[in-house]
Design an enzyme around this catalytic site. Structure first.
Site, PDB file in Angstrom:
ATOM      1  CE1 TYR A   1      -3.571   2.591   1.030  1.00 46.65           C
ATOM      2  CE2 TYR A   1      -2.099   3.337   2.694  1.00 46.65           C
ATOM      3  CZ  TYR A   1      -3.218   3.478   2.039  1.00 46.65           C
ATOM      4  OH  TYR A   1      -3.846   4.630   2.500  1.00 46.65           O
TER       5      TYR A   1
ATOM      6  CD  GLU B   1     -13.369  -3.065  10.704  1.00 45.74           C
ATOM      7  OE1 GLU B   1     -13.723  -3.034   9.675  1.00 45.74           O
ATOM      8  OE2 GLU B   1     -13.450  -3.996  11.791  1.00 45.74           O
TER       9      GLU B   1
END
Ligand code: NAD
Length: 325
Positions: A149, A191
């Protein structure tokens, strides 16, 4: 005539809030996302449901727009981006969104474009000491992010800067540090830590315990959504391209953060530290550069933002439980 803005990722957390802010400033706003915002934060004048991995979608939504905010990304908390299981999707989807949106903007003659990078692009070797992490903007190289990422974010930062150098596109790049607040993902696996901890606390029985990933001594800082949006707008209206940190300097250990949420809840709960994906040992925003360039930096105390966030997640959790009875 009002200026036209495009928000990519408008069905997501930060994108939904940014649409509201732009509307309040008088912009005509088009939003685009794979999905609508699940919490009803859908105030764009026009919303396109579409996949930005498809260059035709990017071309369509960039047409006739003055300013573009590119927040679309394949994204989640530690349970999504640090396990390694989603690396191929994260890299492919997010890079394709950035390649397509930026090129479409260039060909459509878009005036300026904002890109949302992340503190996850900073090298792991500067974030091994939880009490003394280094995240100044000039510490990015030699590059060594601890996740794919982060590598994608670094690649895309360079992509935006290359368009700026070669094509004169006005770009503004921010490196966000853990943004939290109401109307963000709070369950389902994507989340992030603040929402996950609020949910665990809200759902724990009185005198129960909550599980926290890692030994709890890892440190982070967290920024409330309103200050993030304020920082984005100030950056885009400035003549500074960045990259620049948009984050809080109020560093806290994860166990102390969990204790803060427990205290806000008024419950009596204990913390159980368990094995889990945690990311780097320490991270904190460094706000010297943003203050120097914009004469502004975030100031809201963490507890103030968490009060609002915990109240919203407790309400969402109660509503979900009522529906499932
Ligand atoms: P989010 O997941 O709520 O929003 C991202 C949105 O992008 C989602 O609604 C998703 O459906 C959309 N999207 C993904 N792939 C797409 C595609 N192919 N086409 C169209 N839409 C697509 O995340 P967020 O927290 O709002 O983050 C916004 C941006 O800020 C992201 O780029 C993220 O990487 C970055 N960021 C966020 C944080 C944070 O703490 N929230 C920290 C650092 C960086």
């Amino acid at each position: 005539m009002s200026k036209k803005a495009l928000v990519c990722g408008a069905g997501g957390f930060i994108g939904g809030h940014l649409v509201n802010r732009l509307k309040s400033e008088g912009y005509w706003v088009r939003g685009v996302d794979l999905k609508e915002n699940e919490y009803g934060n859908m105030n764009a004048d026009e919303f396109v449901t579409g996949d930005l991995c498809d260059p035709r979608v990017a071309k369509k939504v960039a047409a006739g727009i003055n300013d573009v905010y590119q927040l679309a990304a394949d994204m989640g908390g530690a349970g999504y981006i640090f396990t390694g299981e989603n690396d191929a999707s994260v890299m492919y989807n997010s890079a394709m969104c950035n390649l397509n949106v930026l090129d479409a903007c260039y060909h459509a003659g878009v005036k300026k474009i904002f890109y949302s990078s992340s503190a996850c692009m900073y090298p792991e070797y500067n974030q091994l000491d939880p009490d003394n992490p280094k995240c100044s903007e000039d510490s990015a190289y030699p590059a060594a992010p601890d996740s794919e990422y982060g590598w994608e974010k670094l690649f895309s930062e360079r992509l935006y800067l290359a368009y700026h150098r070669n094509h004169g596109t006005e770009v503004h790049i921010a490196r966000f540090h853990n943004i939290f607040g109401p109307q963000g993902t709070w369950q389902g696996g994507r989340e992030k830590a603040p929402a996950a901890i609020c949910r665990k606390v809200a759902e724990a029985p009185e005198n129960g315990e909550i599980e926290i990933w890692g030994d709890g001594k890892q440190t982070r800082s967290f920024l409330f959504i309103d200050e993030c949006v304020e920082g984005i707008r100030r950056l885009v209206e400035s003549d500074f391209s960045g990259p620049v940190n948009i984050g809080s300097e109020e560093m806290i250990t994860i166990n102390d953060f969990a204790k803060m949420v427990i205290d806000l809840s008024g419950k009596n709960l204990t913390i159980k530290n368990i094995l889990g994906p945690t990311g780097v040992r320490g991270r904190n925003s460094d706000n010297k550069l943003i203050y120097e360039k914009l004469g502004w930096k975030p100031v809201m105390p963490l507890r103030e933002g968490m009060l609002k966030t915990y109240a919203w997640i407790r309400e969402m959790s109660n509503a979900t439980r009522l529906v499932s009875y």
